[in-house]
Motif scaffolding. Structure first.
Motif, PDB file in Angstrom:
ATOM      1  N   ASP A   9       0.941  -1.353  -0.076  1.00 60.41           N
ATOM      2  CA  ASP A   9       0.034   0.168   0.052  1.00 60.41           C
ATOM      3  C   ASP A   9       0.925   1.300   0.087  1.00 60.41           C
ATOM      4  N   HIS A  10       0.326   2.569  -0.531  1.00 68.44           N
ATOM      5  CA  HIS A  10       0.811   3.804  -0.459  1.00 68.44           C
ATOM      6  C   HIS A  10       1.120   3.871   1.164  1.00 68.44           C
ATOM      7  N   VAL A  11       1.794   4.886   1.555  1.00 74.18           N
ATOM      8  CA  VAL A  11       1.747   5.260   2.970  1.00 74.18           C
ATOM      9  C   VAL A  11       0.609   5.999   3.167  1.00 74.18           C
ATOM     10  N   ASN A  12       0.040   5.605   4.415  1.00 75.45           N
ATOM     11  CA  ASN A  12      -1.144   6.501   4.818  1.00 75.45           C
ATOM     12  C   ASN A  12      -2.403   5.933   4.004  1.00 75.45           C
ATOM     13  N   GLY A  41      -4.419 -12.784   0.811  1.00 77.37           N
ATOM     14  CA  GLY A  41      -4.986 -11.998   2.046  1.00 77.37           C
ATOM     15  C   GLY A  41      -4.284 -10.754   2.152  1.00 77.37           C
ATOM     16  N   ALA A  42      -4.393 -10.300   3.198  1.00 76.34           N
ATOM     17  CA  ALA A  42      -3.580  -9.180   3.855  1.00 76.34           C
ATOM     18  C   ALA A  42      -2.220  -9.307   4.182  1.00 76.34           C
ATOM     19  N   LEU A  43      -1.314  -8.379   4.027  1.00 76.32           N
ATOM     20  CA  LEU A  43      -0.073  -8.286   4.294  1.00 76.32           C
ATOM     21  C   LEU A  43      -0.083  -7.260   5.633  1.00 76.32           C
ATOM     22  N   LEU A  44       0.683  -7.855   6.759  1.00 73.15           N
ATOM     23  CA  LEU A  44       0.391  -7.095   8.125  1.00 73.15           C
ATOM     24  C   LEU A  44       1.765  -6.519   8.503  1.00 73.15           C
ATOM     25  N   ASP A  45       1.867  -5.603   9.159  1.00 76.45           N
ATOM     26  CA  ASP A  45       2.912  -4.870   9.858  1.00 76.45           C
ATOM     27  C   ASP A  45       2.728  -5.821  11.114  1.00 76.45           C
ATOM     28  N   PRO A  46       3.939  -5.592  11.906  1.00 74.93           N
ATOM     29  CA  PRO A  46       4.205  -6.239  13.433  1.00 74.93           C
ATOM     30  C   PRO A  46       3.149  -5.980  14.257  1.00 74.93           C
ATOM     31  N   SER A  47       2.393  -4.610  13.930  1.00 81.27           N
ATOM     32  CA  SER A  47       1.335  -4.504  15.049  1.00 81.27           C
ATOM     33  C   SER A  47      -0.050  -4.890  14.757  1.00 81.27           C
ATOM     34  N   GLY A  48       0.169  -5.574  13.207  1.00 83.63           N
ATOM     35  CA  GLY A  48      -1.293  -6.217  12.726  1.00 83.63           C
ATOM     36  C   GLY A  48      -1.982  -5.312  11.730  1.00 83.63           C
ATOM     37  N   ILE A  51      -0.931  -3.668   5.434  1.00 86.33           N
ATOM     38  CA  ILE A  51      -0.060  -2.690   4.783  1.00 86.33           C
ATOM     39  C   ILE A  51       0.219  -3.089   3.283  1.00 86.33           C
ATOM     40  N   GLY A  52      -0.705  -4.150   2.902  1.00 87.76           N
ATOM     41  CA  GLY A  52      -0.493  -4.652   1.445  1.00 87.76           C
ATOM     42  C   GLY A  52      -1.351  -5.930   1.380  1.00 87.76           C
ATOM     43  N   SER A  53      -1.151  -6.583   0.248  1.00 86.54           N
ATOM     44  CA  SER A  53      -1.757  -7.677  -0.105  1.00 86.54           C
ATOM     45  C   SER A  53      -0.828  -8.874  -0.664  1.00 86.54           C
ATOM     46  N   MET A  54      -1.243 -10.085  -0.733  1.00 87.02           N
ATOM     47  CA  MET A  54      -0.718 -11.340  -1.088  1.00 87.02           C
ATOM     48  C   MET A  54      -1.610 -12.318  -1.927  1.00 87.02           C
ATOM     49  N   LEU A  55      -1.519 -12.423  -3.352  1.00 89.73           N
ATOM     50  CA  LEU A  55      -2.543 -13.193  -3.933  1.00 89.73           C
ATOM     51  C   LEU A  55      -1.631 -14.075  -4.664  1.00 89.73           C
ATOM     52  N   LEU A  56      -2.061 -15.472  -4.944  1.00 91.61           N
ATOM     53  CA  LEU A  56      -1.562 -16.436  -5.655  1.00 91.61           C
ATOM     54  C   LEU A  56      -2.701 -16.862  -6.733  1.00 91.61           C
ATOM     55  N   LEU A  57      -2.414 -16.270  -7.925  1.00 90.22           N
ATOM     56  CA  LEU A  57      -3.665 -16.671  -8.914  1.00 90.22           C
ATOM     57  C   LEU A  57      -3.006 -17.644 -10.172  1.00 90.22           C
ATOM     58  N   ASP A  58      -3.836 -18.051 -10.958  1.00 91.23           N
ATOM     59  CA  ASP A  58      -3.581 -18.976 -11.739  1.00 91.23           C
ATOM     60  C   ASP A  58      -4.480 -18.451 -13.094  1.00 91.23           C
ATOM     61  N   ILE A  75      -5.781  -1.330  -7.567  1.00 88.35           N
ATOM     62  CA  ILE A  75      -4.736  -0.863  -8.412  1.00 88.35           C
ATOM     63  C   ILE A  75      -5.567   0.574  -9.104  1.00 88.35           C
ATOM     64  N   VAL A  76      -6.610   0.397  -9.560  1.00 85.69           N
ATOM     65  CA  VAL A  76      -7.418   1.444 -10.159  1.00 85.69           C
ATOM     66  C   VAL A  76      -7.632   2.621  -9.256  1.00 85.69           C
ATOM     67  N   GLU A  77      -7.752   2.384  -8.043  1.00 82.25           N
ATOM     68  CA  GLU A  77      -8.096   3.351  -7.195  1.00 82.25           C
ATOM     69  C   GLU A  77      -6.695   3.793  -6.184  1.00 82.25           C
ATOM     70  N   GLY A  78      -5.707   3.368  -6.721  1.00 85.32           N
ATOM     71  CA  GLY A  78      -4.273   3.697  -5.962  1.00 85.32           C
ATOM     72  C   GLY A  78      -4.216   3.562  -4.683  1.00 85.32           C
ATOM     73  N   VAL A  79      -4.532   2.217  -4.021  1.00 84.89           N
ATOM     74  CA  VAL A  79      -4.255   1.842  -2.812  1.00 84.89           C
ATOM     75  C   VAL A  79      -2.839   1.217  -3.051  1.00 84.89           C
ATOM     76  N   TRP A  80      -2.284   0.471  -3.847  1.00 84.59           N
ATOM     77  CA  TRP A  80      -1.377  -0.023  -4.094  1.00 84.59           C
ATOM     78  C   TRP A  80      -0.205   0.621  -4.508  1.00 84.59           C
ATOM     79  N   ASP A  81       0.867   0.834  -3.951  1.00 84.80           N
ATOM     80  CA  ASP A  81       1.905   1.671  -4.371  1.00 84.80           C
ATOM     81  C   ASP A  81       2.967   0.830  -5.312  1.00 84.80           C
ATOM     82  N   THR A  82       3.263  -0.430  -4.794  1.00 88.03           N
ATOM     83  CA  THR A  82       4.213  -1.191  -5.390  1.00 88.03           C
ATOM     84  C   THR A  82       3.559  -2.661  -5.468  1.00 88.03           C
TER      85      THR A  82
END
Length: 93
Positions: A9-12, A41-48, A51-58, A75-82
């Motif tokens: 995700d983008h910061v903030n 699912g969601a990627l989490l920082d140490p506090s839970g 901060i992002g997502s992980m997908l396994l797609l076929d 992606i379209v709405e600019g949530v993910w940065d990288t």
């Protein structure tokens, strides 16, 4: 071919993520109905905090993957940065 996607995700971006989340989940449900979504699912920082997502797609073709990457609401709405996409092969153990 299977692909693992790590998207950060983008910061903030938490408020934007939560606003767009229902549309993102609907997109993923549609992928699942077509057999393209394997796990994710969601990627989490140490506090839970999310901060992002992980997908396994076929997908059968690169074009299908590209179409997904152009349409996911995060992606379209600019949530993910990288967004990092790599081919994936499951280990037979």
């Amino acid at each position: 071919m299977q692909y693992v996607i790590h998207a950060y995700d983008h910061v903030n971006a938490l408020d934007r993520r939560m606003a767009v989340r229902p549309a993102h989940l609907e997109c993923v449900r549609a992928l699942k109905a077509k057999g393209h979504f394997l796990v994710g699912g969601a990627l989490l920082d140490p506090s839970g905090a999310m901060i992002g997502s992980m997908l396994l797609l076929d997908f059968d073709t690169q074009e299908q993957l590209d179409d997904y990457l152009k349409s996911d609401p995060y992606i379209v709405e600019g949530v993910w940065d990288t967004v990092d996409v790599k081919p994936f092969r499951k280990a037979d153990v």
